[in-house]
Design a protein around this motif. Structure first.
Motif, PDB file in Angstrom:
ATOM      1  N   LYS A 222      42.107  42.930  53.415  1.00 56.35           N
ATOM      2  CA  LYS A 222      42.306  43.576  52.120  1.00 56.35           C
ATOM      3  C   LYS A 222      43.741  44.058  51.989  1.00 56.35           C
ATOM      4  CE  LYS A 222      40.570  47.213  49.068  1.00 56.35           C
ATOM      5  NZ  LYS A 222      39.605  48.322  48.898  1.00 56.35           N
ATOM      6  N   ASN A 223      44.363  43.741  50.840  1.00 53.81           N
ATOM      7  CA  ASN A 223      45.735  44.149  50.575  1.00 53.81           C
ATOM      8  C   ASN A 223      45.762  45.088  49.367  1.00 53.81           C
ATOM      9  OD1 ASN A 223      46.850  42.568  52.650  1.00 53.81           O
ATOM     10  ND2 ASN A 223      46.919  40.771  51.331  1.00 53.81           N
ATOM     11  N   ILE A 224      46.742  45.989  49.345  1.00 45.90           N
ATOM     12  CA  ILE A 224      46.939  46.894  48.222  1.00 45.90           C
ATOM     13  C   ILE A 224      48.419  46.915  47.865  1.00 45.90           C
ATOM     14  CG2 ILE A 224      44.953  48.356  48.752  1.00 45.90           C
ATOM     15  CD1 ILE A 224      46.891  50.354  50.043  1.00 45.90           C
ATOM     16  N   TYR A 225      48.703  47.362  46.641  1.00 47.40           N
ATOM     17  CA  TYR A 225      50.103  47.470  46.207  1.00 47.40           C
ATOM     18  C   TYR A 225      50.557  48.910  46.368  1.00 47.40           C
ATOM     19  CZ  TYR A 225      54.331  47.257  43.417  1.00 47.40           C
ATOM     20  OH  TYR A 225      55.630  47.334  43.002  1.00 47.40           O
TER      21      TYR A 225
ATOM     22  N   HIS B 225      53.059  44.723  48.286  1.00 47.74           N
ATOM     23  CA  HIS B 225      51.722  44.472  48.802  1.00 47.74           C
ATOM     24  C   HIS B 225      51.712  44.596  50.327  1.00 47.74           C
ATOM     25  CE1 HIS B 225      51.263  42.646  44.779  1.00 47.74           C
ATOM     26  NE2 HIS B 225      49.987  42.967  44.931  1.00 47.74           N
TER      27      HIS B 225
ATOM     28  N   ALA C 151      45.884  47.004  53.512  1.00 45.50           N
ATOM     29  CA  ALA C 151      45.243  48.296  53.248  1.00 45.50           C
ATOM     30  C   ALA C 151      44.855  48.991  54.545  1.00 45.50           C
ATOM     31  CB  ALA C 151      44.016  48.089  52.353  1.00 45.50           C
TER      32      ALA C 151
END
Length: 352
Positions: free
Chosen positions: A83-86, A92, A95
Motif C-alpha cells: 500500500k502506498n500513500i501520498y 508517494h 504506507a
C-alpha cells in the motif's frame, strides 16, 4: 635598537622607585577561580502547582510514547506491504514504512523529551563542584559516591512522583516490543511452501516464448528452452511468486550422453527438464554450453552438468539442480509426471 634611541626617562637610572617600606597593591590574578554563581531557584522549586504541571507534562510525553509504540505494532500488523500513500512534499511512499518510521520516531522522541523535561524542571539543579581524585577511589570517596547517589535518587522524586515513575516504566517497557514484533519476519516456518511448486501430474509444459504447449519435435538437440506450467498467466497477481519456484529449462540430449540412470528414466526421448533456479542464492540460470551440456549461473558462476543429474561441477552452489520427471502424453505433448522431488533453489534447514 640602541640605548641612544631610548628616552632618558625610560632608562633604569631614571625610573622612579617606590620608597623603602611602601607596600604595593598586588595585581588581581586574571586566572583566579571565580567560583559558582549564586543558585537561583526555579518556579517548580517554590511553587508546588508548577511542579505538578511539569509532572503532568512529563507523564503526558511518556503516555504518548506508549501510544506510539502501540501504533507501531498495529501498523506493522495491519498495513499491507504494497500500500502506498501520498505525503507532501515527499510524494508517494510506502504506507507501512511511513507509519513505522513515524510511530517509532514519536515513541523514542517522547521518552527523550520527557526525561529532559523531568531533569530540567523537577530534579535538583544545584551545581556541585568536586576536586579531581585518583583513579582508585579511597573508601571514604566510595562512601561519598554512594551517599551522593542516594541523595540524587531522593532529589529526583522518583518515589514521590508516582505518576512520572509509572508512565516512564510503561514507556520503557513497551518500546522494546517494537524490536520483538520485527522478529515476526523470521517466522512462522514456511511449512511446505518451499517444497511445493505449481507443477503437478498432467500439467503441460508451456513454452515461455510462444506460450504454446511443447512437443518433443519443438526441442532440438543442443537447444535450451524455458518452460512454465500449464495454467499460469503473467497477469496473475501471484505469477512472479510462482514462476520463481516453477521456472523450468529444457534441453534435448542424445540418450547415450546421459550419464545418470535416474535422469534417463525421467526424460522423454532424450529431453530432460531441470529447475532454472540456481541452488546457491536463487539466480535464474540462462547460459548453456552445447558441447559440454553444462549450464552456468551468471551471478556467481556455479556450473551444473545437465548430462549427469544436474550435479555441481564448479562454484558455490550446494547441491544439484532438481529434475522434473516428464513424459509425452497421448496427444504428443510434453507433460509433467508430478512436482520436483526436492525443493528448488538454495538449500534450507529442512532439506533432507
Amino acid at each position: 635598537m640602541s640605548t641612544q634611541d631610548i628616552p632618558e626617562e625610560n632608562l633604569p637610572s631614571e625610573q622612579v622607585h617606590a620608597p623603602a617600606g611602601t607596600v604595593t597593591k598586588p595585581v588581581a590574578d586574571p586566572f583566579a577561580d571565580p567560583g559558582l554563581p549564586p543558585h537561583e531557584h526555579r518556579i517548580q522549586d517554590i511553587d508546588e502547582r508548577a511542579a505538578k504541571r511539569s509532572e503532568r507534562v512529563v507523564a503526558f510525553l511518556f503516555t504518548v510514547s506508549m501510544l506510539a509504540t502501540v501504533g507501531f505494532i498495529a501498523s506493522y500488523v495491519g498495513i499491507p506491504v504494497d500500500k502506498n500513500i501520498y505525503v507532501f512534499p515527499i510524494g508517494h511512499v510506502s504506507a507501512l514504512n511511513f507509519a513505522l518510521g513515524l510511530t517509532l520516531g514519536v515513541a523514542l522522541f517522547c521518552i527523550g523529551a520527557g526525561a529532559v523535561h523531568w531533569a530540567r524542571t523537577l530534579m535538583s539543579d544545584v551545581e556541585m563542584a568536586d576536586e579531581r581524585h585518583a583513579i582508585e577511589a579511597e573508601p571514604e570517596v566510595r562512601a561519598k559516591v554512594l551517599a551522593d547517589f542516594q541523595q540524587g535518587a531522593e532529589e529526583s522524586a522518583l518515589g514521590r512522583r508516582k505518576l512520572i515513575r509509572n508512565t516512564m516504566f510503561g514507556a520503557l517497557a513497551l518500546v522494546p516490543l517494537s524490536g520483538v514484533v520485527l522478529l515476526r519476519d523470521l517466522g512462522p516456518l514456511p511449512g511446505t511452501k518451499l517444497r511445493k511448486t505449481a507443477w503437478s501430474a498432467g500439467k503441460l509444459l508451456i513454452n515461455q516464448n510462444t506460450m504454446q504447449p511443447l512437443r518433443p519435435e519443438d526441442v532440438q538437440v543442443g537447444s535450451l528452452t524455458f518452460a512454465m506450467p500449464e495454467g499460469m498467466k503473467e497477469e496473475d497477481h501471484d505469477f512472479q511468486t510462482e514462476i520463481a519456484k516453477a521456472a523450468l529449462m529444457i534441453v534435448r540430449l542424445r540418450p547415450e550422453n546421459i550419464k545418470d540412470k535416474r535422469e534417463l528414466d525421467w526424460s522423454a526421448d532424450g529431453i530432460v527438464a531441470f529447475s532454472k533456479i540456481c541452488t546457491h542464492v536463487g539466480c535464474p540460470i540462462s547460459l548453456y554450453e552445447q558441447q559440454t551440456h553444462h549450464v552456468l549461473c551468471p551471478c556467481h558462476q556455479s556450473t551444473f552438468d545437465l548430462s549427469d543429474g544436474g550435479r555441481v561441477i564448479f562454484g558455490p552452489a550446494g547441491h544439484a539442480l532438481p529434475q522434473l520427471r516428464i513424459k509425452v502424453n497421448d496427444k504428443g505433448y510434453l507433460e509433467a509426471m508430478g512436482d520436483f522431488a526436492e525443493p528448488v533453489g538454495p538449500a534450507y534447514w529442512e532439506r533432507g
